[in-house]
Scaffold this active site. Sequence first.
Site, PDB file in Angstrom:
ATOM      1  N   SER A 176       0.826  -1.196   0.000  1.00  0.00           N
ATOM      2  CA  SER A 176       0.000   0.000   0.000  1.00  0.00           C
ATOM      3  C   SER A 176       0.870   1.259   0.000  1.00  0.00           C
ATOM      4  CB  SER A 176      -0.971  -0.040   1.194  1.00  0.00           C
ATOM      5  OG  SER A 176      -1.990   0.915   1.064  1.00  0.00           O
ATOM      6  N   ASP A 271      -9.941  -4.402  -4.607  1.00  0.00           N
ATOM      7  CA  ASP A 271      -9.173  -3.343  -3.955  1.00  0.00           C
ATOM      8  C   ASP A 271      -9.355  -2.055  -4.730  1.00  0.00           C
ATOM      9  OD1 ASP A 271      -7.298  -1.687  -2.765  1.00  0.00           O
ATOM     10  OD2 ASP A 271      -5.584  -3.000  -3.149  1.00  0.00           O
ATOM     11  N   HIS A 301      -7.644  -5.508  -0.330  1.00  0.00           N
ATOM     12  CA  HIS A 301      -6.560  -4.752   0.267  1.00  0.00           C
ATOM     13  C   HIS A 301      -6.284  -5.292   1.674  1.00  0.00           C
ATOM     14  CE1 HIS A 301      -4.120  -1.094  -0.113  1.00  0.00           C
ATOM     15  NE2 HIS A 301      -4.221  -1.001   1.202  1.00  0.00           N
TER      16      HIS A 301
END
Length: 333
Positions: A176, A271, A301
Site C-alpha cells: 500500500s 481493492d 486490500h
Amino acid sequence: MQRRLFGAPPVIDGQRLASDIQALLRLAELAGSDDFVYGDDVAKARADRRLEAEIVAPQQPIPMARVESVQIPGPAGTIGARLYVPPGPPAQKPRPLLVYYHGGGWVIGDLDTHDNPCRFLAANSGAAVLSVDYRLAPEHPFPAAIADAWAAYAWAADNASELGCDPARIAVGGDSAGGNLAAVVCHLARDEGAPPPALQLLIYPVTQIGEETASRHLFREGFLLTRRSMDYFEENYLPRAEDHTDPRVSLLHADDFSNLSPAYVAIAGFDPLRDEGETYALRMRNAGTPVTLRNHPGLVHTYANLPEICPSARWAMLEAAGALRMGLANSQG
C-alpha cells in the site's frame, strides 16, 4: 459451510470474492471493524490498527534465527527499524536483504502492525528483512516518509555487510503506502545515480492520488479499504493540494518509467487501488523495465496481513515470497 453461513461470494467486475475473504469481511462488519479509520483521533486509529494486526497474527510468532532492533541515522533524527533473520543452515554466502516499508496510508501502521508479514516473507524467501519505522503524518506530512525511506535504503546499502547481508542483493518492498515508498526509492536511485535495488516488491501500491479509477469507484465501500479511509489518509499526508500530483506521490505522473529495478507487482481484485497498480506495472513494462504483474482476483486490500487466517491470502503471500527468492537469486552465481 462458509456459503451456508454467509451466502455465495459476490461477483463484481467479472471477479468472484474468495469465500474465506467474504467470511472475514462479514465478521469484521459484525465486529464494527470493517474500515481502517473510525474517527479523527489519530492515536486511536493507530491503536486500533495494532489491535487488528494482533488479532489476525498467529498465537506464536513465526520463529526467526534472530530479531534485532536497528537504529538508522535519518534526516530528522534516528529512524527505528527491525531486522528479521530467518532460520536455516549456515549460508556459504551472505543472505539477500529486503528493505520493507509498512502500509497504513502514511498515517497508521508501524513495526508491530507488520511484524507478521515481515516474518512471513523472511521465513519463506530466505532473505533477511529490515522493516523501517518511517515518520508518519499528520505530525510529519509529505515528503518526510520519503526522506526516511531513502535514508533507510541508502544506509542498508552501505551497511549490508555489517548486517550479514549481500550488498549486491538488496530489494525494496512494501504494501500500500509502503509499496509507494518502495517504488519512489527506485526512481530516486535511478535519478541520483545511486546503486539500484536488485528488485522492487510492490504489494497493492498507491500510485495515483485523486483520480477516480473504475476500481476506486467499484470498491469504495465494503472491502476494508474505503473511500473514507483513503480521503483521511490523503488529507493527513498531503495537506497541500498541489502535492497530490507530485510524482513522488502520484507515480503515474512521472516522466520516465525506464531503467527502474525489476519489479514484482501484486494487486487484489477487490481493492480500490487495483487499477492504478496495474497501470503502473504496465507503464514500467512498456518502458522496458522487467515486470511481473500478478492480479489476485478474489482478494482485498490488506491481504498481506491475513495469511494466518485466510488460505487465499496465504497463497498470495507465498507467491510474493517466491518472487523475492527468485528475484534475489540472480547474483548468487
